[in-house]
Write an enzyme that holds these catalytic residues in place. Sequence first.
Site, PDB file in Angstrom:
ATOM      1  N   HIS A 171       0.877  -1.182   0.000  1.00 44.04           N
ATOM      2  CA  HIS A 171       0.000   0.000   0.000  1.00 44.04           C
ATOM      3  C   HIS A 171       0.907   1.223   0.000  1.00 44.04           C
ATOM      4  O   HIS A 171       1.611   1.485   0.981  1.00 44.04           O
ATOM      5  CB  HIS A 171      -0.890  -0.012   1.243  1.00 44.04           C
ATOM      6  CG  HIS A 171      -2.031   0.959   1.191  1.00 44.04           C
ATOM      7  ND1 HIS A 171      -1.849   2.315   1.132  1.00 44.04           N
ATOM      8  CD2 HIS A 171      -3.375   0.752   1.195  1.00 44.04           C
ATOM      9  CE1 HIS A 171      -3.025   2.915   1.110  1.00 44.04           C
ATOM     10  NE2 HIS A 171      -3.976   1.979   1.139  1.00 44.04           N
ATOM     11  N   ASP A 172       0.893   1.979  -1.094  1.00 43.49           N
ATOM     12  CA  ASP A 172       1.873   3.053  -1.237  1.00 43.49           C
ATOM     13  C   ASP A 172       1.675   4.204  -0.259  1.00 43.49           C
ATOM     14  O   ASP A 172       2.651   4.770   0.254  1.00 43.49           O
ATOM     15  CB  ASP A 172       1.919   3.568  -2.676  1.00 43.49           C
ATOM     16  CG  ASP A 172       0.566   3.995  -3.223  1.00 43.49           C
ATOM     17  OD1 ASP A 172      -0.442   3.853  -2.509  1.00 43.49           O
ATOM     18  OD2 ASP A 172       0.519   4.467  -4.381  1.00 43.49           O
ATOM     19  N   THR A 230     -11.779  20.867 -51.712  1.00 45.33           N
ATOM     20  CA  THR A 230     -12.841  20.143 -51.018  1.00 45.33           C
ATOM     21  C   THR A 230     -12.875  18.732 -51.590  1.00 45.33           C
ATOM     22  O   THR A 230     -12.739  18.550 -52.803  1.00 45.33           O
ATOM     23  CB  THR A 230     -14.205  20.833 -51.207  1.00 45.33           C
ATOM     24  OG1 THR A 230     -14.505  20.952 -52.597  1.00 45.33           O
ATOM     25  CG2 THR A 230     -14.205  22.223 -50.577  1.00 45.33           C
ATOM     26  N   HIS A 231     -13.013  17.744 -50.722  1.00 45.40           N
ATOM     27  CA  HIS A 231     -12.941  16.333 -51.120  1.00 45.40           C
ATOM     28  C   HIS A 231     -11.577  16.003 -51.733  1.00 45.40           C
ATOM     29  O   HIS A 231     -11.449  15.041 -52.500  1.00 45.40           O
ATOM     30  CB  HIS A 231     -14.055  15.967 -52.104  1.00 45.40           C
ATOM     31  CG  HIS A 231     -15.429  16.300 -51.614  1.00 45.40           C
ATOM     32  ND1 HIS A 231     -16.153  15.457 -50.797  1.00 45.40           N
ATOM     33  CD2 HIS A 231     -16.202  17.397 -51.798  1.00 45.40           C
ATOM     34  CE1 HIS A 231     -17.320  16.020 -50.516  1.00 45.40           C
ATOM     35  NE2 HIS A 231     -17.366  17.205 -51.099  1.00 45.40           N
ATOM     36  N   GLN A 268     -15.411   8.802  -1.130  1.00 42.96           N
ATOM     37  CA  GLN A 268     -14.021   8.655  -0.698  1.00 42.96           C
ATOM     38  C   GLN A 268     -13.092   9.358  -1.681  1.00 42.96           C
ATOM     39  O   GLN A 268     -11.932   9.607  -1.373  1.00 42.96           O
ATOM     40  CB  GLN A 268     -13.637   7.170  -0.596  1.00 42.96           C
ATOM     41  CG  GLN A 268     -12.300   6.949   0.087  1.00 42.96           C
ATOM     42  CD  GLN A 268     -11.972   5.484   0.263  1.00 42.96           C
ATOM     43  OE1 GLN A 268     -11.320   4.891  -0.583  1.00 42.96           O
ATOM     44  NE2 GLN A 268     -12.428   4.902   1.369  1.00 42.96           N
ATOM     45  N   SER A 279      16.374   5.386 -45.323  1.00 42.30           N
ATOM     46  CA  SER A 279      17.614   4.605 -45.289  1.00 42.30           C
ATOM     47  C   SER A 279      17.974   4.095 -46.678  1.00 42.30           C
ATOM     48  O   SER A 279      19.133   3.766 -46.942  1.00 42.30           O
ATOM     49  CB  SER A 279      17.467   3.427 -44.325  1.00 42.30           C
ATOM     50  OG  SER A 279      16.446   2.542 -44.772  1.00 42.30           O
ATOM     51  N   LYS A 284      14.643  11.417 -50.479  1.00 45.86           N
ATOM     52  CA  LYS A 284      13.380  11.585 -49.760  1.00 45.86           C
ATOM     53  C   LYS A 284      13.442  12.691 -48.698  1.00 45.86           C
ATOM     54  O   LYS A 284      14.381  12.774 -47.916  1.00 45.86           O
ATOM     55  CB  LYS A 284      12.985  10.276 -49.084  1.00 45.86           C
ATOM     56  CG  LYS A 284      12.677   9.154 -50.053  1.00 45.86           C
ATOM     57  CD  LYS A 284      11.253   9.253 -50.564  1.00 45.86           C
ATOM     58  CE  LYS A 284      10.300   8.596 -49.613  1.00 45.86           C
ATOM     59  NZ  LYS A 284       8.898   8.697 -50.038  1.00 45.86           N
ATOM     60  N   GLU A 343       3.635  13.400 -39.387  1.00 44.18           N
ATOM     61  CA  GLU A 343       3.111  12.034 -39.252  1.00 44.18           C
ATOM     62  C   GLU A 343       3.170  11.583 -37.795  1.00 44.18           C
ATOM     63  O   GLU A 343       2.257  10.917 -37.295  1.00 44.18           O
ATOM     64  CB  GLU A 343       3.899  11.083 -40.148  1.00 44.18           C
ATOM     65  CG  GLU A 343       3.641  11.302 -41.627  1.00 44.18           C
ATOM     66  CD  GLU A 343       4.570  10.518 -42.539  1.00 44.18           C
ATOM     67  OE1 GLU A 343       4.219  10.319 -43.705  1.00 44.18           O
ATOM     68  OE2 GLU A 343       5.660  10.106 -42.087  1.00 44.18           O
TER      69      GLU A 343
END
Length: 431
Positions: free
Chosen positions: A68-69, A140-141, A212, A263, A268, A275
Site C-alpha cells: 500500500h503506497d 474540397t474532397h 471517498q 535509409s 526523400k 506524421e
Amino acid sequence: MVERYSLSPMKDLWTEEAKYRRWLEVELAVTRAYEELGMIPKGVTERIRNNAKIDVELFKKIEEKTNHDVVAFVEGIGSMIGEDSRFFHYGLTSSDVLDTANSLALVEAGKILLESLKEFCDVLWEVANRYKHTPTIGRTHGVHAEPTSFGLKVLGWYSEMKRNVQRLERAIEEVSYGKISGAVGNYANVPPEVEEKALSYLGLKPEPVSTQVVPRDRHAFYLSTLAIVAAGIERIAVEIRHLQRTEVLEVEEPFRKGQRGSSAMPHKKNPITCERLTGLSRMMRAYVDPSLENIALWHERDISHSSVERYVFPDATQTLYYMIVTATNVVRNMKVNEERMKKNIDLTKGLVFSQRVLLKLIEKGLTRKEAYDIVQRNALKTWNSEKHFLEYLLEDEEVKKLVTKEELEELFDISYYLKHVDHIFERFEKE
C-alpha cells in the site's frame, strides 16, 4: 511515458520524487489547518517540515511489506518525525492525499500546457498575417475548389487553437478541487473547517459532494479537453502532410541539415514530424476512453481507477506538451512555396473560376440549370484537353451571345477571391 516524447518541465512534474513531495505538501497543509484551529499543538507542522525527507527508496522498501503506497509513505515519514507522527495523516484516508495531490499535479500540468499553447497561438497568428494575401487553391474532397488565401487557412488553425485555450482554462478549473473529507466523504473524523483551510493553502477548492474520492467526471473532462487540443494539432499536421505531397509541394515541414529521409532513398524528404503528431493524437484519444470508464466507480469508491490514472495522467499531459512544442516548431519554420501555390491554381486551366462564370450567365438572364449546363459542358472539355477553360468559353456560341470577351476575362481575376480576407481578419480580431 516513452522518454522519446518527454520534455521538461512537464516530465519533471511526474517523477516519483515530485509525486511524494505533493503528498507531503497535502499532509502539511492538513496539519497546519489543525494547528490554526487549535486542534493540535503549535509547532507540529514546522517540525514535520524540517524533519521529513523524501526518500523514494525507503518508501518503496516499506511498500514491499505493506503493499500500500500511501501507508508506506505515512510510515516512512513517521519514522523521521518522532512524536509528531501521531498528528501526521490524522483523520485522513488515502484518497484525501492522493486525489488532492493529483489535482495539484493536473493544475500545474494544465498551466504548462496553457503557456505552450498560447505561444503556439502567437506563432500561428504571425504566420497567418504573413501570408494573408497569398493566393492558394482551396480543396474540397481533395479536389481543387476555388482560390483562397493561405493566411486565411492558417487563421482557421489559429481560431481553433484560441478556442482550445479557453477549453483548457475551463479544464484546469474543473480539476481545481480537492477533498479532505475522510473515508466516505462525510467528515466523520475530520471537520469541514480543516478541509477548507487546508485546500485554501494549496490553492484548491473543496469538492462540494465527495465520496471517498473526487468524482471522476472532472478528470474525464480534463482528458477529453486534452484530446480535443491534440485533434486540432492533428488537423494542422494532416494538412501539412497533404501539402507536402510531391505533386502538391506547397508547404514543407522543417528539414534540418544532416537529416535523412530514408535509409534506402537519399532523395526523400518525408513529413515525418507531422506524421508523428498524427500518431500521437491517436494516443491522446485512447487516453479518453479509460477516463470515461473511471466515472462509474462502485458505491463510495473502488480502486479500479487508480491503475488507469497512473498511466493516463502523466502520459496524456506529457504527450500533449510534446505535441504543442513540436507543432510550434513546425509552423514557425515550415517552408511555404508561394510560386508552387500559383502554379497549382493554374493546374486546372481556369476551371476553378467556373462558379463566377455560372453566376455571370445567371445574371445575364439564364436559369440556373441552363447556365450550369453550359459551364459544365465547357468544363468537361477542359478536363480532357490542353486548352484553357476561358478559350472554350470564348468559342461557345451561347456564351458569346450573352457575355463579352472583356467580361469573361474579368471573371478570371484571382484577386476577387481575396477581397474579403482583410474583413475576416478584422472581424476575428474584434471577437
